[in-house]
Scaffold this motif. Structure first.
Motif, short mmCIF file in Angstrom:
data_model
loop_
_atom_site.label_atom_id
_atom_site.label_comp_id
_atom_site.label_asym_id
_atom_site.label_seq_id
_atom_site.Cartn_x
_atom_site.Cartn_y
_atom_site.Cartn_z
N ILE A 75 0.86 -1.18 0.00
CA ILE A 75 0.00 0.00 0.00
C ILE A 75 0.90 1.24 0.00
N TYR A 76 0.63 2.17 -0.92
CA TYR A 76 1.42 3.39 -1.05
C TYR A 76 0.65 4.59 -0.50
N GLY A 77 1.38 5.63 -0.14
CA GLY A 77 0.78 6.86 0.38
C GLY A 77 0.95 6.94 1.89
N GLU A 78 0.50 8.04 2.45
CA GLU A 78 0.61 8.22 3.90
C GLU A 78 -0.43 7.33 4.59
N PRO A 79 0.02 6.45 5.48
CA PRO A 79 -0.91 5.50 6.10
C PRO A 79 -1.78 6.14 7.17
N THR A 80 -3.00 5.65 7.27
CA THR A 80 -3.87 6.00 8.40
C THR A 80 -3.40 5.22 9.61
N ILE A 81 -3.93 5.53 10.75
CA ILE A 81 -3.57 4.79 11.97
C ILE A 81 -3.96 3.33 11.82
N ASP A 82 -5.15 3.07 11.27
CA ASP A 82 -5.61 1.69 11.07
C ASP A 82 -4.68 0.93 10.13
N LEU A 83 -4.27 1.58 9.05
CA LEU A 83 -3.37 0.93 8.09
C LEU A 83 -2.01 0.67 8.71
N PHE A 84 -1.53 1.61 9.50
CA PHE A 84 -0.25 1.42 10.19
C PHE A 84 -0.34 0.22 11.14
N GLU A 85 -1.45 0.10 11.85
CA GLU A 85 -1.64 -1.04 12.77
C GLU A 85 -1.69 -2.35 12.00
N GLU A 86 -2.35 -2.35 10.83
CA GLU A 86 -2.39 -3.56 10.00
C GLU A 86 -0.98 -3.95 9.54
N SER A 87 -0.18 -2.94 9.25
CA SER A 87 1.22 -3.19 8.86
C SER A 87 2.00 -3.79 10.03
N GLU A 88 1.79 -3.26 11.21
CA GLU A 88 2.48 -3.77 12.40
C GLU A 88 2.09 -5.23 12.68
N LYS A 89 0.86 -5.59 12.36
CA LYS A 89 0.39 -6.97 12.54
C LYS A 89 0.91 -7.90 11.45
N GLY A 90 1.47 -7.32 10.38
CA GLY A 90 1.97 -8.13 9.28
C GLY A 90 0.92 -8.46 8.24
N ASN A 91 -0.14 -7.67 8.17
CA ASN A 91 -1.23 -7.93 7.22
C ASN A 91 -1.06 -7.20 5.89
N VAL A 92 -0.29 -6.10 5.87
CA VAL A 92 0.00 -5.36 4.65
C VAL A 92 1.44 -4.85 4.76
N ARG A 93 1.98 -4.41 3.63
CA ARG A 93 3.31 -3.80 3.62
C ARG A 93 3.16 -2.36 3.14
N LEU A 94 3.73 -1.44 3.89
CA LEU A 94 3.67 -0.04 3.52
C LEU A 94 4.78 0.25 2.52
N GLY A 95 4.40 0.83 1.38
CA GLY A 95 5.35 1.08 0.31
C GLY A 95 5.96 2.47 0.32
N GLY A 96 5.46 3.34 1.20
CA GLY A 96 6.00 4.69 1.27
C GLY A 96 5.16 5.68 0.47
N CYS A 97 5.58 6.94 0.53
CA CYS A 97 4.83 8.01 -0.15
C CYS A 97 5.19 8.14 -1.62
N CYS A 98 6.42 7.81 -1.98
CA CYS A 98 6.86 7.90 -3.37
C CYS A 98 6.57 6.58 -4.07
N VAL A 99 5.79 6.63 -5.11
CA VAL A 99 5.40 5.43 -5.84
C VAL A 99 6.39 5.18 -6.97
N PRO A 100 7.14 4.07 -6.91
CA PRO A 100 8.11 3.78 -7.96
C PRO A 100 7.42 3.31 -9.25
N ILE A 101 8.13 3.43 -10.35
CA ILE A 101 7.63 2.94 -11.64
C ILE A 101 8.68 1.98 -12.18
N PRO A 102 8.34 0.74 -12.47
CA PRO A 102 7.03 0.11 -12.30
C PRO A 102 6.69 -0.03 -10.81
N THR A 103 5.41 -0.09 -10.52
CA THR A 103 4.92 -0.11 -9.15
C THR A 103 4.67 -1.53 -8.66
N PRO A 104 5.50 -2.02 -7.72
CA PRO A 104 5.23 -3.33 -7.14
C PRO A 104 3.91 -3.33 -6.37
#
Length: 78
Positions: A20-49
């Motif tokens: 997931i790209y962009g600034e995370p919400t608190i809920d998204l950050f918590e999901e990342s901490e649980k290992g349910n998603v990976r935060l990709g950061g604010c800068c979206v690379p091309i090609p986009t994984p």
């Protein structure tokens, strides 16, 4: 023929996370901490994984999978 985008094209693992790209919400950050998603950061690379493999740390997107399947199909035809 159905294509499974969530299987790592490098090692074949089914243990992966959606990136997931962009600034995370608190809920998204918590999901990342649980290992349910990976935060990709604010800068979206091309090609986009879009997916991250928890086993080999490889990152890929759907286009890569489609290209690989198309190449395999072309090899079989010719």
């Amino acid at each position: 023929m159905s294509i499974n985008y969530k299987v790592c094209p490098k090692c074949g693992s089914k243990r992966n996370l959606k990136i997931i790209y962009g600034e995370p919400t608190i809920d998204l950050f918590e999901e990342s901490e649980k290992g349910n998603v990976r935060l990709g950061g604010c800068c979206v690379p091309i090609p986009t994984p879009e997916y991250y493999c928890c086993e080999c740390e490889y990152e890929w997107n759907k286009e890569e999978i489609i290209d690989n399947e198309s190449f395999k199909l072309e090899k079989r035809i010719y």
